[in-house]
Design a protein around this motif. Structure first.
Motif, mmCIF file in Angstrom:
data_model
loop_
_atom_site.group_PDB
_atom_site.id
_atom_site.type_symbol
_atom_site.label_atom_id
_atom_site.label_comp_id
_atom_site.label_asym_id
_atom_site.label_seq_id
_atom_site.Cartn_x
_atom_site.Cartn_y
_atom_site.Cartn_z
ATOM 1 N N ALA A 46 0.828 -1.208 0.000
ATOM 2 C CA ALA A 46 0.000 0.000 0.000
ATOM 3 C C ALA A 46 0.865 1.262 0.000
ATOM 4 O O ALA A 46 2.006 1.254 0.461
ATOM 5 C CB ALA A 46 -0.927 -0.006 1.205
ATOM 6 N N LYS A 47 0.279 2.346 -0.499
ATOM 7 C CA LYS A 47 1.014 3.611 -0.614
ATOM 8 C C LYS A 47 1.431 4.198 0.731
ATOM 9 O O LYS A 47 2.415 4.915 0.811
ATOM 10 C CB LYS A 47 0.164 4.633 -1.370
ATOM 11 N N HIS A 48 0.704 3.908 1.803
ATOM 12 C CA HIS A 48 1.038 4.486 3.111
ATOM 13 C C HIS A 48 2.274 3.841 3.748
ATOM 14 O O HIS A 48 2.834 4.396 4.687
ATOM 15 C CB HIS A 48 -0.146 4.385 4.078
ATOM 16 N N ASP A 84 -3.092 3.576 -8.790
ATOM 17 C CA ASP A 84 -3.928 2.789 -7.882
ATOM 18 C C ASP A 84 -3.453 2.962 -6.439
ATOM 19 O O ASP A 84 -2.703 3.875 -6.139
ATOM 20 C CB ASP A 84 -3.966 1.319 -8.293
ATOM 21 N N ASN A 85 -3.878 2.097 -5.545
ATOM 22 C CA ASN A 85 -3.564 2.228 -4.116
ATOM 23 C C ASN A 85 -2.243 1.607 -3.704
ATOM 24 O O ASN A 85 -1.917 1.600 -2.526
ATOM 25 C CB ASN A 85 -4.688 1.600 -3.281
ATOM 26 N N PHE A 86 -1.492 1.060 -4.656
ATOM 27 C CA PHE A 86 -0.258 0.352 -4.327
ATOM 28 C C PHE A 86 0.959 1.023 -4.959
ATOM 29 O O PHE A 86 0.865 1.650 -6.014
ATOM 30 C CB PHE A 86 -0.342 -1.097 -4.791
ATOM 31 N N GLN A 87 2.091 0.849 -4.302
ATOM 32 C CA GLN A 87 3.349 1.396 -4.800
ATOM 33 C C GLN A 87 3.947 0.484 -5.861
ATOM 34 O O GLN A 87 3.705 -0.716 -5.870
ATOM 35 C CB GLN A 87 4.354 1.519 -3.649
#
Length: 125
Positions: A46-48, A84-87
């Motif tokens: 995930a990006k966070h 999207d929500n992923f790196q």
């Protein structure tokens, strides 16, 4: 069997290895993108999640094939600005698969017990 085995190289389009970021424990999947045998891609992070170049990637405890903690590589590039929500995470592999000539075959001495347990979980659903 006693004399033969089947293997699937990491450099195969269907190869997917459960991986963990060593410094923070986040789990993803290592795949080969089909271009350069020195690099793989870490998916589903995930990006966070805070990642940096040089972070170590190892096998996770979720693999039936590899023991936990086997070095896979180090992060070479992180791109959190994806659609999207992923790196997007590029990993420099610890092994040069292009010149690999010898490997170790590790037998799971508890495979029968593991299979029985997994089959029991399917029956409970």
């Amino acid at each position: 069997s006693d004399h033969y085995c089947s293997v699937l190289s990491f450099l195969h389009k269907d190869s997917r290895i459960s991986a963990r970021v060593k410094k923070n424990g986040f789990i993803g999947s290592m795949v080969w993108d089909g271009y350069d045998d020195r690099f793989g891609s870490l998916k589903d992070i995930a990006k966070h999640v805070k990642l940096a170049k040089g972070d170590t990637i190892v096998t996770s405890s979720y693999s039936k094939i590899f023991p936990e903690g086997v070095p896979i590589g180090v992060i070479d590039l992180v791109n959190a600005k994806t659609g999207d929500n992923f790196q997007e995470v590029k990993v420099r592999l610890s092994v040069s698969f292009g010149s690999l000539t010898h490997v170790y075959i590790v037998g799971n001495l508890m495979k029968e017990e593991q299979v029985k347990l997994e089959e029991g979980q399917k029956d409970d659903r």
